[in-house]
Each structure stands twice: as C-alpha cells, then as structure tokens.
Design an enzyme around this catalytic site. Structure first.
Site, PDB file in Angstrom:
ATOM      1  CG  HIS A   1      -7.717   2.575   5.755  1.00 38.63           C
ATOM      2  ND1 HIS A   1      -8.039   3.631   5.378  1.00 38.63           N
ATOM      3  CD2 HIS A   1      -6.559   2.344   5.063  1.00 38.63           C
ATOM      4  CE1 HIS A   1      -7.430   3.812   4.139  1.00 38.63           C
ATOM      5  NE2 HIS A   1      -6.563   3.045   4.011  1.00 38.63           N
TER       6      HIS A   1
ATOM      7  NE  ARG B   1       5.794  19.010 -11.636  1.00 33.19           N
ATOM      8  CZ  ARG B   1       6.319  19.902 -10.488  1.00 33.19           C
ATOM      9  NH1 ARG B   1       5.833  19.769  -9.359  1.00 33.19           N
ATOM     10  NH2 ARG B   1       7.528  20.770 -10.805  1.00 33.19           N
TER      11      ARG B   1
ATOM     12  CE  LYS C   1      -3.578   6.008   4.092  1.00 36.99           C
ATOM     13  NZ  LYS C   1      -2.890   5.101   3.280  1.00 36.99           N
TER      14      LYS C   1
ATOM     15  CG  ASP D   1     -10.212   6.241   6.108  1.00 29.76           C
ATOM     16  OD1 ASP D   1     -10.299   5.153   5.490  1.00 29.76           O
ATOM     17  OD2 ASP D   1      -9.411   5.953   7.124  1.00 29.76           O
ATOM     18  CG  HIS D   2      -9.954   3.324   0.223  1.00 30.38           C
ATOM     19  ND1 HIS D   2      -8.592   3.433   0.712  1.00 30.38           N
ATOM     20  CD2 HIS D   2     -10.188   2.040   0.017  1.00 30.38           C
ATOM     21  CE1 HIS D   2      -8.169   2.432   0.931  1.00 30.38           C
ATOM     22  NE2 HIS D   2      -9.070   1.419   0.341  1.00 30.38           N
TER      23      HIS D   2
ATOM     24  CE  LYS E   1     -12.234  -0.939   1.871  1.00 33.93           C
ATOM     25  NZ  LYS E   1     -11.745  -1.686   0.493  1.00 33.93           N
TER      26      LYS E   1
ATOM     27  CD  GLU F   1      -2.888  -4.160   2.534  1.00 33.41           C
ATOM     28  OE1 GLU F   1      -3.194  -3.891   1.245  1.00 33.41           O
ATOM     29  OE2 GLU F   1      -2.155  -3.648   3.423  1.00 33.41           O
TER      30      GLU F   1
ATOM     31  CG  ASP G   1       0.063   2.481   4.454  1.00 32.21           C
ATOM     32  OD1 ASP G   1      -0.500   3.349   3.376  1.00 32.21           O
ATOM     33  OD2 ASP G   1      -0.234   1.158   3.961  1.00 32.21           O
TER      34      ASP G   1
HETATM   35  C1  BG6 Z   1      -4.161   2.160   1.244  1.00 34.90           C
HETATM   36  C2  BG6 Z   1      -2.767   1.572   1.816  1.00 34.90           C
HETATM   37  O1  BG6 Z   1      -4.666   3.136   1.975  1.00 34.90           O
HETATM   38  O2  BG6 Z   1      -5.034   0.945   1.711  1.00 34.90           O
HETATM   39  C3  BG6 Z   1      -2.391   0.693   1.162  1.00 34.90           C
HETATM   40  O3  BG6 Z   1      -2.046   2.913   1.667  1.00 34.90           O
HETATM   41  C4  BG6 Z   1      -3.298  -0.722   1.421  1.00 34.90           C
HETATM   42  O4  BG6 Z   1      -1.078   0.094   1.609  1.00 34.90           O
HETATM   43  C5  BG6 Z   1      -4.561  -0.047   1.159  1.00 34.90           C
HETATM   44  O5  BG6 Z   1      -2.841  -1.626   0.473  1.00 34.90           O
HETATM   45  C6  BG6 Z   1      -5.547  -1.351   1.371  1.00 34.90           C
HETATM   46  O6  BG6 Z   1      -6.633  -0.948   0.665  1.00 34.90           O
HETATM   47  P1  BG6 Z   1      -7.919  -2.071   0.384  1.00 34.90           P
HETATM   48  O7  BG6 Z   1      -9.453  -1.172   0.026  1.00 34.90           O
HETATM   49  O8  BG6 Z   1      -7.378  -2.650  -0.705  1.00 34.90           O
HETATM   50  O9  BG6 Z   1      -8.222  -2.923   1.842  1.00 34.90           O
END
Ligand code: BG6
Length: 481
Positions: free
Chosen positions: A246, A48, A154, A183-184, A188, A222, A241
C-alpha cells in the site's frame, strides 16, 4: 455509482475461498451493488466444504450482506436466488478442478453465458500456487468462447524470490494481460484522484518537483491493533503487510512522471521507473517499532506481545518508518518520509507535500511551522484536500497566520464507493490500470529485501502514540534540512 449505469459483457465470476472473511465483508455486498448498478454476471461461490449447498450458502451470504453491507434482507435474498450458486471444491485435487470446469460449463449453458470468466482467489496465500496450477491444468486459464481473467489478492509472495516463483507459476498458465493483482489502496477514490489532481491541474504539476518541494510525507496510521489476525500478522509484520504494497503504491503515484496516456501500460511503466529510482537506504533511514501496552481511543489496550496468538518472544514489527530518496531529475534530494503502524493515536492516511519556504522571509508568522505552504491529501477518513497558506491577520502590523483552502469529498459527493467495488468493476471491464504488474511487485520486494534479510533493531512504542521517538527524530531531522 448511479443506478444501472454500469456496462459489462455477460460473464461468470468464480470466487475461490467463498466462506472466508473477505467474501463476507467485502465481495458479496460489492457484487450485489455491481448487479444493482447494471453489471451483468452470475456468481459461482466455491469453497472446500461439501456440507454446503446452494440454499445453505445463499442463507449465509444473505446474512453477511445484511450485516456487513447493510443491505435489505429481502432484496439480498432475491439477488442470491437468481444470481448466486455454490460449488464445493473439496481438497483441490486435479479431479476437483476438472469437476469445477464441468460445473462452470453447466452454469454457462443454463444461464446462457458466453464463456467470459473471472477467477477471484480470495484464499490464504499458501494455497495460491496449488490453485493456479489446478486452474491451469484443468484448462480453465483459457475459455474457448470468451475471456478468462485471474484476480489475486495480496500478499503476493513474502519476499523477492517467492514473488518471482509465484509470477513464474502464474505465467506458466496465464498471460500477464489476464492477471489482476489487487492492492485495494489503488481502488480508493482518493488515491485515484491523486493522479487526476496532479495531471488534470496544470498549476500543481508545475510545482511538483525538487525546486518547489521540501519533503513529502506519507502516513498510513491505524488505531486498531492486530485484532484476530495474529496468525498471519505475526509472520508478516508491517513491512510486508503495509509498506511493500500500500505505501509503496502511494509513493509511486505521488512521484511518477507524467504518463503518455492514462492507461494501464503507461501508468504502470511510470510507476516501475519510480521504484527503480529509489536509492539504497542506510540503517539511519529506517525505524522498526513494536507497540507496548497503552491507551487507544480512551481505552487501555494490551501490548503486541500480550495479544492472542502472538508469540511471546515475537520480533515482528508493528510500525515502520523510512526516509526514502528517489534519484531522478524530479526528486533528487527530496526526502519521502514514510510511516505506517498499528495502534497509533487515530486512523489517518494522508500524503503531505511540504513546499519550500519563500526565499526571503519578509513577514512575521505567528507560528514558525506555517512559514511554508503545505498540501495535505487526506486519503481516509474525511477524504479530501487541504492547502495551507499564510494570510495577513487584520489590524496593525504585518503578521501572517495559517489559513486553509479545503475540499471534502463527502460535502461534494456523499459516500464514496468501496475500493473493492471500483476494482471489481475494472476487472469486469478488462482495465488493468489500477492493478499491480508482475515487474512492479518484484521491484517492490527487491526494494525491501535488505530489511527482510537484516531487520533493524526493534524499538518499543506505547499504544496510542505516533511510534518510537527515533522515528519522530528521523522525520524532524530530515524536514529541517
Ligand atoms: C490490509 C492489511 O491490506 O490493509 C491490514 O492487511 C490493514 O493489516 C488494512 O489493516 C488497511 O486497509 P484500510 O483500507 O482500512 O486502510
């Protein structure tokens, strides 16, 4: 990735939301690495702010690449000078998007680019609709001379109806073939290798069914708490989340049928079939938890309600455990025991496949729990595979003890690439296999709709533990069946 092995058509990457955290931490270092690897693009970073210009943004970008990507400052500065421009989007009015179009065309002329474009929405989700409409109405959904792709981060919607509306809006301007929902987890290496492992090794695939498998456990734990993201997280919670995206992706990849080919259409079709086969769960199959004060990695940590930015009476879940059942020929009767949570004892993501015991127990085991074979697919950290089996303890008698075949990625290949690097390169190549299809995202929200409408009672768990006792009891009961 080895040096300069990547091949792409020349293109322009336009990141919207270029002053955000994702850009600084992930996208800039990854884009630099992709250039180093041979990808051919110019980056237009849009935000912005009208205060920033090419030079001041480049200085910020270099700082971020050094801090988060551990890159050499001189090389990063050189890259920024030749490969990066900044543009101000202002408030995002129709006129601002028309100005963006002019800027894009100008850069394409200057850099002699053929009109191939990637629009990456690295933005707060509430601005997705306005941005997608803005791009579409300015005619940026199509390129007269090349391709145009849209990358969406996401969360994609906050429930079924918001996801459907967002899909409708996207499809008003873009074809599904242009859309890359990130979706990361799918980027992986370990998650992709699950597909390779299953379909590239006939011995495992022949065991991958209800006749041989007792249960499948999917854990994404986590050790961190909510950190500085309370504003978002307190609205979202662990179900939105982590579980809807995931973990659901992990379940579908672990469970899908053998696809006809390894391509986007076939894989996504099989994943969608798994989602449609998951049976409605009952209240006893779900546990929601919220962490209270405790200890994490040797340090005292506050409870969720004491975290900065969390509502003092928040009912947001920081832990979800579910016992899901997939009603198809392969998986009928096999519990998928799935859990995710913040402030668990350690960071650990894994899929554990528990095989059935031998029908007749012929030997003594030194420990009951090793009487069945177990395959652990460790997604992070210490990425790799381990297969537990019983082996005879040397000496008198016939006592078996658990031993392990192991494969560790780092030993074999060193550091793994960042998942964003894999995914961005796929977007550059036009490969949608590792991206979430519109139908898939809707099926996944549909699956969790009952819990969003009527969440189960929240159970406390102390930070640094594996979640509420009820979840552990639910898992123990299902595994013992
Ligand atoms: C994200 C979530 O998509 O994935 C976070 O919003 C989470 O809350 C994260 O911590 C975990 O990703 P990774 O790759 O560290 O397992």
């Amino acid at each position: 990735m080895t040096a300069a092995t990547l091949k792409t058509e020349r293109h322009l990457v336009i990141v919207l939301g270029a002053t955000g955290d994702l850009m600084k931490r992930k996208l800039l270092p990854v884009l630099y690495n992709l250039t180093e690897g041979g990808a051919s693009f110019h980056l237009l970073a849009m935000a912005r702010s009208k205060e920033l210009n090419d030079d001041s943004y480049r200085a910020q970008a270099v700082e971020a690449m050094v801090q988060f990507g551990k890159l050499d400052a001189g090389k990063a500065a050189q890259w920024a000078k030749t490969s990066l421009s900044y543009g101000a989007l202002g408030a995002g009015t129709a006129a601002d998007f028309r100005a963006l179009r002019t800027r894009i065309e100008q850069i394409e002329r200057e850099k002699n680019l053929p009109g191939n474009r990637i629009f990456y929405l690295s933005l707060p989700p509430e601005t997705f609709p306005k941005t997608i409409s803005g791009l579409g109405e300015a005619g940026l959904h199509r390129s007269a001379t090349g391709w145009s792709r849209l990358v969406i981060e996401k969360p994609f919607g906050t429930d079924l109806s918001t996801a459907q509306s967002l899909n409708d809006l996207v499809h008003r301007h873009f074809d599904e073939a242009q859309v890359y929902r990130i979706d990361h987890y799918l980027g992986k290496e370990t998650v992709q290798n699950l597909v390779a492992f299953r379909f590239g090794n006939a011995i495992f695939e022949s065991l991958w069914n209800r006749d041989r498998i007792e249960s499948v456990e999917v854990t994404v734990a986590e050790s961190l708490g909510v950190e500085k993201r309370a504003g978002y997280y307190d609205q979202a919670g662990a179900l939105r989340d982590m579980m809807q995206n995931h973990l659901t992706q992990l379940i579908t990849i672990a469970a899908l049928e053998v696809p006809a080919r390894f391509d986007a259409r076939a894989i996504r079709h099989e994943k969608e079939k798994v989602l449609r086969s998951i049976v409605p769960y009952s209240p006893g199959d779900v546990v929601f938890g919220q962490y209270t004060a405790g200890e994490s990695e040797g340090k005292k940590v506050p409870g969720y309600l004491e975290e900065d930015g969390v509502r003092k009476d928040s009912r947001t879940e920081t832990f979800v455990a579910m016992n899901l059942r997939i009603n198809n020929w392969r998986w009928q009767g096999v519990p998928f025991l799935v859990r995710t949570g913040k402030r668990m004892p350690r960071r650990e993501s894994k899929i554990v496949v528990n095989f059935r015991r031998a029908p007749v127990a012929m030997f003594d085991f030194n420990d009951e729990s090793v009487m069945s074979n177990r395959l652990s697919i460790r997604l992070q950290p210490e990425e790799g595979f381990a297969l537990d089996f019983g082996a005879k303890v040397p000496g008198d008698g016939f006592v078996l003890k658990q031993q392990r075949f192991q494969f560790n990625y780092k030993d074999a290949y060193g550091e793994l690439p960042d998942s964003y690097q894999t995914l961005l390169y796929d977007v550059m190549q036009g490969d949608q296999t590792l991206f979430v299809h519109a139908d898939e995202v809707e099926s996944s929200w549909r699956l969790y709709a009952p819990l969003l409408e009527e969440p189960p009672e929240l159970q406390p768990y102390a930070a640094g533990t594996w979640g509420p006792q009820a979840a552990q009891d639910m898992f123990a009961k299902s595994s013992a069946r």
